[in-house]
Design a protein around this motif. Structure first.
Motif, mmCIF file in Angstrom:
data_model
loop_
_atom_site.group_PDB
_atom_site.id
_atom_site.type_symbol
_atom_site.label_atom_id
_atom_site.label_comp_id
_atom_site.label_asym_id
_atom_site.label_seq_id
_atom_site.Cartn_x
_atom_site.Cartn_y
_atom_site.Cartn_z
ATOM 1 N N ARG A 21 -9.632 52.188 53.838
ATOM 2 C CA ARG A 21 -10.395 50.947 53.807
ATOM 3 C C ARG A 21 -10.398 50.366 52.401
ATOM 4 O O ARG A 21 -10.376 51.105 51.411
ATOM 5 N N ALA A 22 -10.430 49.046 52.341
ATOM 6 C CA ALA A 22 -10.378 48.380 51.042
ATOM 7 C C ALA A 22 -11.495 48.822 50.115
ATOM 8 O O ALA A 22 -11.310 48.939 48.900
ATOM 9 N N GLN A 28 -12.609 59.737 40.472
ATOM 10 C CA GLN A 28 -12.434 59.868 39.033
ATOM 11 C C GLN A 28 -11.971 58.573 38.358
ATOM 12 O O GLN A 28 -11.511 58.588 37.218
ATOM 13 N N MET A 29 -12.068 57.447 39.063
ATOM 14 C CA MET A 29 -11.775 56.136 38.454
ATOM 15 C C MET A 29 -12.974 55.242 38.711
ATOM 16 O O MET A 29 -13.042 54.536 39.727
ATOM 17 N N LYS A 33 -11.493 50.777 43.439
ATOM 18 C CA LYS A 33 -11.419 50.968 44.872
ATOM 19 C C LYS A 33 -9.976 50.794 45.347
ATOM 20 O O LYS A 33 -9.124 50.277 44.617
ATOM 21 N N ILE A 34 -9.731 51.203 46.576
ATOM 22 C CA ILE A 34 -8.393 51.077 47.146
ATOM 23 C C ILE A 34 -7.911 49.634 47.100
ATOM 24 O O ILE A 34 -6.726 49.362 46.863
ATOM 25 N N ALA A 39 -4.213 45.237 45.696
ATOM 26 C CA ALA A 39 -4.032 43.917 45.081
ATOM 27 C C ALA A 39 -3.027 43.975 43.934
ATOM 28 O O ALA A 39 -2.222 43.056 43.745
ATOM 29 N N TRP A 40 -3.070 45.065 43.169
ATOM 30 C CA TRP A 40 -2.137 45.236 42.053
ATOM 31 C C TRP A 40 -0.714 45.454 42.547
ATOM 32 O O TRP A 40 0.239 44.873 42.041
#
Length: 203
Positions: A21-22, A28-29, A33-34, A39-40
């Motif tokens: 899921r988005a 650890q970041m 989010k996903i 998007a990147w």
């Protein structure tokens, strides 16, 4: 996952092929989010590889096999619908980089060595592995014509594998003109109906 996917012996033990899921957090970041990764990595949908994947999504959505599912990229075909294997090929006139003129539309249609989904062994004879082929063309001729994500800017051609085998033989690539001689053009709104028609005609 559908039962045939969740029980597939090629899915490694311990590997959870799940629909992410988005809003899922990335461990650890902090704050990432996903959706940040997606998007990147995947915003350039016009780029050739992503355009092809997006075309698969359009077809999956048209026939209703996208909901709750996960794309499996290693199979010898792209989608399964009504117990038939679908192959989706995409092309377009413009690229995500500047070109001097519109690209020539062509599709890979060659026979390949498929992988057995039970044993993971490659087949010894080349073939076209899908029952139905869907050729998708992003029809915009310049970058100001509209967004690649808009289904109304795409056109589709649907053909049974038997027709490709009979008309194209060992041919590895086919021009748009060749595909147009094989079958008629349909819009996204009529894509499901055309796929159903081709499947019914092959029954």
């Amino acid at each position: 996952l559908t039962p045939d996917e969740s029980e597939n012996p090629l899915v490694p033990v311990g590997y959870k092929l799940e629909r992410r899921r988005a809003g899922d957090n990335i461990p650890q970041m902090a704050g990432k989010k996903i959706e940040d990764y997606w998007a990147w990595a995947y915003s350039d949908i016009l780029e050739n590889v992503q355009r092809g994947t997006y075309a698969e999504f359009l077809v999956a959505s048209a026939v209703g096999v996208d909901a709750g599912k996960v794309r499996i990229g290693w199979r010898s075909y792209d989608l399964k619908y009504r117990e038939k294997r679908l192959e989706v090929k995409a092309s377009g006139y413009i690229q995500s980089w500047k070109t001097l003129k519109p690209s020539l539309i062509s599709f890979g249609v060659g026979r390949t060595l498929g992988m057995d989904e039970v044993t993971a062994a490659f087949e010894t004879e080349s073939s076209r592995h899908a029952d139905v082929w869907v050729f998708a063309v992003f029809d915009a001729r310049d970058h100001s014509a509209g967004d690649v994500v808009n289904p109304s800017l795409w056109k589709f051609f649907v053909a049974p594998c038997s027709e490709l085998d009979a008309r194209l033989g060992d041919q590895k690539r086919a021009s748009l003109a060749t595909i147009q001689n094989l079958t008629k053009e349909v819009t996204y709104d009529h894509l499901k109906g055309e796929i159903d028609r081709v499947i019914d005609a092959c029954a």
